[in-house]
Scaffold this motif. Structure first.
Motif, short mmCIF file in Angstrom:
data_model
loop_
_atom_site.label_atom_id
_atom_site.label_comp_id
_atom_site.label_asym_id
_atom_site.label_seq_id
_atom_site.Cartn_x
_atom_site.Cartn_y
_atom_site.Cartn_z
N ALA A 101 24.83 15.57 50.94
CA ALA A 101 25.56 14.81 49.91
C ALA A 101 27.08 14.76 50.57
CB ALA A 101 25.56 15.35 48.44
N THR A 102 27.53 13.69 50.19
CA THR A 102 29.04 13.34 50.76
C THR A 102 29.93 13.11 49.61
OG1 THR A 102 28.83 11.00 51.02
CG2 THR A 102 28.16 12.70 52.88
N LYS A 103 31.24 12.59 49.45
CA LYS A 103 32.17 12.30 48.65
C LYS A 103 31.70 11.28 48.09
CE LYS A 103 36.31 15.03 49.90
NZ LYS A 103 37.47 14.71 50.33
N GLU A 104 31.17 10.03 49.14
CA GLU A 104 30.90 8.90 48.96
C GLU A 104 29.52 8.67 48.21
OE1 GLU A 104 33.91 9.30 51.68
OE2 GLU A 104 31.89 9.84 51.90
N THR A 105 28.77 9.64 48.43
CA THR A 105 27.26 9.81 47.67
C THR A 105 27.05 11.18 47.42
OG1 THR A 105 26.60 8.16 49.29
CG2 THR A 105 24.80 9.25 47.87
N PRO A 106 27.88 11.55 45.96
CA PRO A 106 27.66 12.81 45.59
C PRO A 106 26.43 13.43 44.87
CG PRO A 106 29.01 11.50 44.23
CD PRO A 106 28.49 10.56 45.09
N PHE A 107 25.34 12.79 44.94
CA PHE A 107 24.19 13.11 44.21
C PHE A 107 23.07 12.78 45.32
CE2 PHE A 107 24.61 8.67 43.10
CZ PHE A 107 23.27 8.16 43.04
N LEU A 108 21.84 13.54 44.94
CA LEU A 108 20.53 13.34 45.96
C LEU A 108 19.37 13.50 44.86
CD1 LEU A 108 21.64 15.61 48.99
CD2 LEU A 108 21.46 13.02 48.84
N GLN A 109 18.32 12.79 45.10
CA GLN A 109 17.20 12.88 44.18
C GLN A 109 15.94 13.19 44.88
OE1 GLN A 109 18.46 8.79 43.16
NE2 GLN A 109 17.67 9.59 41.18
N ILE A 110 14.93 13.76 44.39
CA ILE A 110 13.75 13.73 45.00
C ILE A 110 12.33 13.50 44.07
CG2 ILE A 110 14.23 15.39 46.82
CD1 ILE A 110 13.13 17.65 45.28
N GLY A 111 11.43 13.11 44.45
CA GLY A 111 10.43 12.83 43.27
C GLY A 111 10.47 11.34 42.84
#
Length: 256
Positions: free
Chosen positions: A140-150
């Protein structure tokens, strides 16, 4: 199917997961998908899992075994978060290769994904990784501060419109819970209990964690309020301006 997510910014980290693994007409089952491997005072390590349950459980068993034996590399002695992600990716490849011939023979999907979030003392900030079935990963980065699975698609629009690198930590936790609830509303394969963990940046103990079971009063209140506010927002939107847009100019209009 399941839904797990991690959110991270300058203030800290939130990790959340449902627990449903099967949702048939006459059979549902649930297994915990969020696991705390933190070592208080030294490191925060939170894992979320999705995909083939047998493979993810085998990976977790190997992780637990390495910690207990303490005779080599394991989650409590690896020096950096990047190396922790590499270690877990290696375990994923190892377990998949072990069972691959038999699973492929019967056409069983053996892929799985992991979310890894945390911070090791001495590193400047918390980090969040998505570990793929192949064992490689992204961060994750400052520009994309979230991650998902499922089952990610139902809960993503809320995150896209709400979460930034400067979102207050309590607001991130609230958004994570609403994202999971929105997914449960639209897909029966995602369901409670919901596990949620929040950790402040540069704090090396987990002080905020909860589990919300089916029928939990707080979860019911959040769903009721959210649905009410969404309806209010919808009703306040202007009607479609049919007459003003009857003539097609042939030009595309960009909407920010």
């Amino acid at each position: 199917m399941t839904y797990c997510l991690g959110l991270i910014n300058r203030f800290g980290m939130v990790m959340g997961a449902d627990s449903r693994t099967n949702a048939g007409v006459d059979y549902t089952s649930a297994y915990r998908k969020l696991f705390d491997y933190s070592l208080p005072g030294d490191r925060i390590l939170i894992l979320c899992t999705s995909g083939n349950l047998a493979i993810t459980q085998a990976v977790l068993h190997q992780i637990d075994r390495d910690i207990q034996r303490d005779d080599g590399e394991h989650l409590h002695n690896i020096a950096t978060m990047h190396e922790v992600a590499t270690y877990i990716g290696g375990k994923v490849r190892e377990m998949q290769e072990k069972d691959r011939p038999w699973l492929e023979k019967d056409g069983i999907d053996f892929q799985c994904n992991f979310l890894l979030g945390g911070q090791i003392k001495g590193e400047p900030h918390q980090e969040l990784y998505l570990i793929y079935p192949q064992g490689n990963f992204i961060q994750a980065t400052k520009e994309t501060p979230f991650l998902q699975i499922g089952e990610t698609k139902y809960g993503k629009p809320l995150l896209d419109r709400t979460i930034t690198y400067d979102t207050p930590l309590e607001a991130m936790a609230k958004c994570a819970l609403l994202s999971i609830d929105s997914t449960m509303k639209s897909n029966i394969s995602v369901g409670p209990p919901i596990n949620l963990t929040m950790v402040e940046a540069n704090h090396f103990s987990v002080r905020h964690t909860l589990q919300l079971r089916l029928g939990d009063p707080y979860l019911a209140k959040m769903r009721s309020l959210w649905e009410s506010y969404v309806r209010q927002a919808f009703e306040s939107m202007p009607n479609v301006e049919w007459e003003a847009n009857q003539i097609d100019s042939g030009e595309d209009v960009l909407i920010d």
